[in-house]
Design a protein around this motif. Structure first.
Motif, PDB file in Angstrom:
ATOM      1  N   LEU A  18       0.834  -1.200   0.000  1.00 38.79           N
ATOM      2  CA  LEU A  18       0.000   0.000   0.000  1.00 38.79           C
ATOM      3  C   LEU A  18       0.872   1.256   0.000  1.00 38.79           C
ATOM      4  O   LEU A  18       1.978   1.248   0.553  1.00 38.79           O
ATOM      5  N   GLU A  21       0.328   6.652   2.800  1.00 37.80           N
ATOM      6  CA  GLU A  21      -0.882   7.207   3.422  1.00 37.80           C
ATOM      7  C   GLU A  21      -1.901   6.118   3.740  1.00 37.80           C
ATOM      8  O   GLU A  21      -2.516   6.119   4.808  1.00 37.80           O
ATOM      9  N   ALA A  22      -2.079   5.181   2.843  1.00 40.54           N
ATOM     10  CA  ALA A  22      -3.030   4.091   3.076  1.00 40.54           C
ATOM     11  C   ALA A  22      -2.560   3.191   4.217  1.00 40.54           C
ATOM     12  O   ALA A  22      -3.375   2.743   5.033  1.00 40.54           O
ATOM     13  N   ASP A  25      -3.368   5.046   7.392  1.00 39.92           N
ATOM     14  CA  ASP A  25      -4.810   5.006   7.672  1.00 39.92           C
ATOM     15  C   ASP A  25      -5.236   3.644   8.213  1.00 39.92           C
ATOM     16  O   ASP A  25      -5.999   3.549   9.180  1.00 39.92           O
ATOM     17  N   ARG A  58      -8.956   5.793   2.093  1.00 35.13           N
ATOM     18  CA  ARG A  58      -9.262   4.959   0.929  1.00 35.13           C
ATOM     19  C   ARG A  58      -8.958   3.479   1.138  1.00 35.13           C
ATOM     20  O   ARG A  58      -8.867   2.718   0.191  1.00 35.13           O
ATOM     21  N   VAL A  59      -8.808   3.084   2.400  1.00 34.21           N
ATOM     22  CA  VAL A  59      -8.468   1.686   2.679  1.00 34.21           C
ATOM     23  C   VAL A  59      -9.481   1.080   3.652  1.00 34.21           C
ATOM     24  O   VAL A  59      -9.939   1.743   4.585  1.00 34.21           O
ATOM     25  N   TYR A  79      -8.065  -1.416  -1.208  1.00 35.54           N
ATOM     26  CA  TYR A  79      -7.592  -0.039  -1.370  1.00 35.54           C
ATOM     27  C   TYR A  79      -8.216   0.534  -2.636  1.00 35.54           C
ATOM     28  O   TYR A  79      -8.112  -0.053  -3.704  1.00 35.54           O
ATOM     29  N   GLY A  81      -7.434   3.335  -4.166  1.00 33.11           N
ATOM     30  CA  GLY A  81      -6.517   4.424  -4.453  1.00 33.11           C
ATOM     31  C   GLY A  81      -6.501   4.879  -5.897  1.00 33.11           C
ATOM     32  O   GLY A  81      -7.324   4.508  -6.700  1.00 33.11           O
TER      33      GLY A  81
END
Length: 82
Positions: A18, A21-22, A25, A58-59, A79, A81
């Motif tokens: 990932l 940022e994901a 999160d 987004r995850v 994800y 993304g």
């Protein structure tokens, strides 16, 4: 009570791929779930209190709450993304 977190190897490989940022999160979602799994998650299908989802940004992850063993197992990661 704090639950122990378990990642099967194949799911952990997905996590490692990932974007930063994901991963952040998802990590925040899972840390929150370790303390209060039912409060910070949503039912996955029928609400059995065992298989749930956590999401942030987004995850999303599907988790299995093992109450007798105080573990949370990450079953799948999705994800959405870029």
């Amino acid at each position: 009570m704090t639950h122990r977190l378990h990642f099967p190897a194949d799911v952990f490989d997905t996590y490692k791929q990932l974007p930063d940022e994901a991963r952040r999160d998802l990590a925040v979602s899972l840390v929150d779930a370790q303390r209060h799994p039912l409060e910070v998650s949503e039912p996955y299908g029928e609400d059995d209190g065992i298989i749930r989802t956590v999401a942030r940004g987004r995850v999303t992850a599907v988790i299995l709450i093992g109450a007798p063993t105080s573990t949370i197992t990450v079953l799948a990661i999705a994800y959405t993304g870029e």
